[in-house]
Design an enzyme around this catalytic site. Structure first.
Site, PDB file in Angstrom:
ATOM      1  N   GLU B  58       0.812  -1.221   0.000  1.00  0.00           N
ATOM      2  CA  GLU B  58       0.000   0.000   0.000  1.00  0.00           C
ATOM      3  C   GLU B  58       0.845   1.271   0.000  1.00  0.00           C
ATOM      4  O   GLU B  58       0.477   2.275  -0.618  1.00  0.00           O
ATOM      5  CB  GLU B  58      -0.943   0.005   1.218  1.00  0.00           C
ATOM      6  CG  GLU B  58      -1.966  -1.127   1.235  1.00  0.00           C
ATOM      7  CD  GLU B  58      -1.405  -2.448   1.752  1.00  0.00           C
ATOM      8  OE1 GLU B  58      -0.239  -2.465   2.226  1.00  0.00           O
ATOM      9  OE2 GLU B  58      -2.114  -3.471   1.697  1.00  0.00           O
ATOM     10  N   ASP B 117     -14.036 -10.286  10.332  1.00  0.00           N
ATOM     11  CA  ASP B 117     -12.568 -10.203  10.317  1.00  0.00           C
ATOM     12  C   ASP B 117     -12.008  -9.670  11.635  1.00  0.00           C
ATOM     13  O   ASP B 117     -10.855  -9.911  11.971  1.00  0.00           O
ATOM     14  CB  ASP B 117     -12.088  -9.300   9.163  1.00  0.00           C
ATOM     15  CG  ASP B 117     -11.973 -10.068   7.856  1.00  0.00           C
ATOM     16  OD1 ASP B 117     -12.126 -11.310   7.880  1.00  0.00           O
ATOM     17  OD2 ASP B 117     -11.748  -9.432   6.820  1.00  0.00           O
ATOM     18  N   ARG B 167     -18.254  -1.904   4.189  1.00  0.00           N
ATOM     19  CA  ARG B 167     -18.376  -3.247   3.608  1.00  0.00           C
ATOM     20  C   ARG B 167     -19.823  -3.716   3.575  1.00  0.00           C
ATOM     21  O   ARG B 167     -20.243  -4.393   2.637  1.00  0.00           O
ATOM     22  CB  ARG B 167     -17.551  -4.233   4.448  1.00  0.00           C
ATOM     23  CG  ARG B 167     -17.762  -5.679   4.048  1.00  0.00           C
ATOM     24  CD  ARG B 167     -16.850  -6.619   4.823  1.00  0.00           C
ATOM     25  NE  ARG B 167     -17.041  -7.987   4.366  1.00  0.00           N
ATOM     26  CZ  ARG B 167     -17.817  -8.875   4.978  1.00  0.00           C
ATOM     27  NH1 ARG B 167     -18.471  -8.543   6.078  1.00  0.00           N
ATOM     28  NH2 ARG B 167     -17.939 -10.092   4.503  1.00  0.00           N
TER      29      ARG B 167
END
Lengths: 279, 313
Positions: B58, B117, B167
């Site tokens: 990134e 997650d 999300r």
């Protein structure tokens, strides 16, 4: 420029570095002096640039990834005509357009702000990629320190450049062998530097980075190299040209006092004499 | 409310990029091996030559975007908020913010609605980080309509923009004929007189739900959608605070440094007003279904309703 002209110009660039850092009472002379020949070659021989039009669309780009050696870049830019050489004395002063590290919004000729190590090479990769996307033939050059390549981001960028076969990119490593805390191979050895870049799918050229014949041959070889980026690993002398600064890590980031400045300028004038007079 | 259409703003992000691709030939999209998750795959399909996968790197992606921007491109860098703002903070500050380059940061999977997650990937600190960078615009869209409008507006403006997407699917609340998106302009969604609820992102629809429940108890809540956290629409916040005298902020983010702090920065200087900050109370998230997490941390309509009710008593 022929070799003698380049040598004389490089000596002027060195005088500018020493004068700038002396007047700033701070800055990084060691790595600026080691790379002075590279700066000189890039701005006086290699790059397609126009000091009268610093933002010309299809100019070649340069990113000083080892941004702390801004005095070297500034002195080359000033001597090339981007701004008055006299202004080098304002380095690091409040209100000066010559910031401690390169700032593209302040200084004519600076293509990218840099100084946080490891980041400049990524920006250079982005510039090379932009040229590819637009089918332009300008080239991008970036100069890294040998200590700097301890930063992981350098290898992220190298992996991408190799993967994308950016043959319009030249990564130059100033291998002067010293970083702030001492010898690079004592602190955290990046050697072998050439093998690392080879492993990242670069064409690698090892040279003496203070020898214009070798610098010239290397950049010509880089230009002729297709299908992969080139890394030129330049063995150099930190503090080159100033007797007491040479190969001395203590001069990484320190300004000379009055006496030391006088000695430094005398050293450089002696070089002028050896070259048959200043430019 | 079963018939309310729900779309995750990350979907909106990918779709908006694909829709803008033809209009803006300089638009390029960068990803770090998450094109499937950030939904930029839609853009990639339409404009394969202008989608650049940088691999799982990134920081390098951020620098590449900076370099592209100096050459006239309008790059979007896409990753999860944790990496786009967190891992990348210094790259964003020094390679994009300091030179004020025209790079847009599309950060998906922000906040606790990342869900299963868990805490390592639930970024509740990104708005705080990005807000401190001089010249950075920070946008947190509340639904599909707003997210798409924000992407286009970000392309049309010059300078760095941080866009925060989620999300999980969220209700579409802005599909009204007179909806207009303007960077830096908050939206007064519901007028009220007893308390102001300032929300952003997923909590905007929660705040509207809470306002309905409060109305049933005789409490009149004004609801403001602050989609642009920086620059903050101070005029709107001050006018509402002056009217109601009490302000509640609600965000899917730490109460330190985000929307709540931005509102307090404004009010404490210009119109000291009691404020209650609803959000993540200086703690990490955890694994679980998004909806269950939203409920547990009090970011749903009921959670906001209960806190506002206690606050105005």
């Amino acid at each position: 420029m022929n070799k003698l002209e380049l040598q004389k110009t490089a000596n002027e660039v060195r005088k500018g570095i020493v004068t700038a850092v002396y007047n700033a009472k701070a800055g990084h002379p060691g790595g600026s002096l080691s790379a002075a020949d590279i700066f000189t070659y890039l701005y006086f021989e290699e790059m397609n640039i126009d000091p009268k039009d610093p933002k010309k669309a299809d100019r070649d780009r340069f990113v000083l990834s080892k941004g702390h050696t801004a005095p070297g870049l500034y002195s080359a830019l000033a001597n090339r005509g981007y701004f008055p050489v006299e202004d080098l004395k304002t380095l690091r002063h409040l209100g000066s357009y010559l910031q401690g590290h390169p700032c593209m919004q302040e200084t004519p000729g600076v293509d990218m702000s840099s100084g946080s190590l490891g980041q400049g090479i990524s920006a250079a990769v982005g510039m090379a990629l932009a040229a590819k996307l637009d089918n332009k033939d300008y080239r991008t050059y970036t100069l890294l320190g040998d200590g700097e390549i301890q930063e992981g981001q350098v290898w992220e960028a190298a992996m991408f450049a190799g993967h994308r076969k950016l043959d319009n990119l030249v990564v130059i490593v100033d291998n002067n062998g010293l970083q702030i805390d001492g010898k690079i191979d004592d602190v955290c050895s990046p050697y072998p530097i050439d093998k690392k870049f080879e492993a990242f799918n670069f064409h690698v050229i090892n040279i003496d980075g203070n020898d214009f014949d070798q610098i010239d041959a290397a950049f010509k070889e880089a230009k002729a190299t297709k299908g992969m980026p080139t890394a030129i690993i330049c063995k150099t002398v930190k503090g080159k040209g100033v007797s007491y600064m040479e190969n001395n890590a203590g001069w990484h980031g320190k300004a000379p006092n009055d006496d030391e400045y006088a000695t430094a300028m005398a050293d450089l004038e002696k070089i002028d004499a050896e070259l048959g007079g200043a430019n | 409310m079963a018939d309310v259409k729900k779309i995750a703003t990350r979907e909106s992000y990918g779709n908006a990029l694909a829709e803008c691709g033809a209009d803006f030939p300089n638009l390029v999209v960068l990803d770090a091996d998450l094109a499937g998750a950030t939904k930029t795959g839609v853009f990639k399909k339409a404009f394969p030559d202008r989608h650049i996968d940088c691999g799982i790197a990134e920081c390098n992606m951020t620098g590449i975007a900076a370099g592209l921007a100096t050459c006239g491109k309008v790059p979007f860098i896409s990753s999860f908020a944790m990496f786009a703002a967190g891992r990348n903070f210094e790259q964003v500050r020094n390679s994009i913010g300091y030179p004020h380059l025209n790079v847009k940061i599309g950060a998906t999977h922000a906040g606790i609605t990342v869900g299963e997650d868990g805490a390592t990937h639930q970024c509740n600190e990104d708005v705080a980080l990005m807000r401190t960078i001089p010249g950075m615009t920070v946008i947190v869209p509340s639904d599909d309509v707003e997210a798409k409008a924000a992407v286009r507006a970000a392309i049309e403006m010059e300078g760095p923009v941080y866009l925060r997407f989620g999300r999980a699917a969220v209700p579409v609340i802005n599909d009204t004929p007179d909806y207009k998106f303007e960077i830096g302009k908050g939206v007064l969604l519901k007028e009220g007189t007893d308390v102001t609820i300032v929300a952003s992102g997923i909590t905007v629809s929660s705040a509207l739900d809470a306002a309905e429940m409060l109305a049933a108890d005789g409490i009149s809540a004004e609801v403001i959608n602050i989609h642009t956290i920086k620059p903050l629409d101070e005029e709107l916040v001050l006018a509402s605070a002056k009217k109601t005298g009490k302000v509640v902020t609600a965000e899917e983010h730490s109460v330190i440094g985000g929307l709540g702090s931005a509102v307090c920065d404004c009010l404490s200087e210009k119109l000291p007003t009691p404020v209650l900050k609803i959000g993540m109370q200086d703690r990490f998230g955890e694994s679980g279904p998004a909806a269950a997490l939203v409920e547990k941390y009090g970011l749903d309509g009921k959670g906001i309703y209960e806190k506002v009710k206690a606050f105005v008593k």
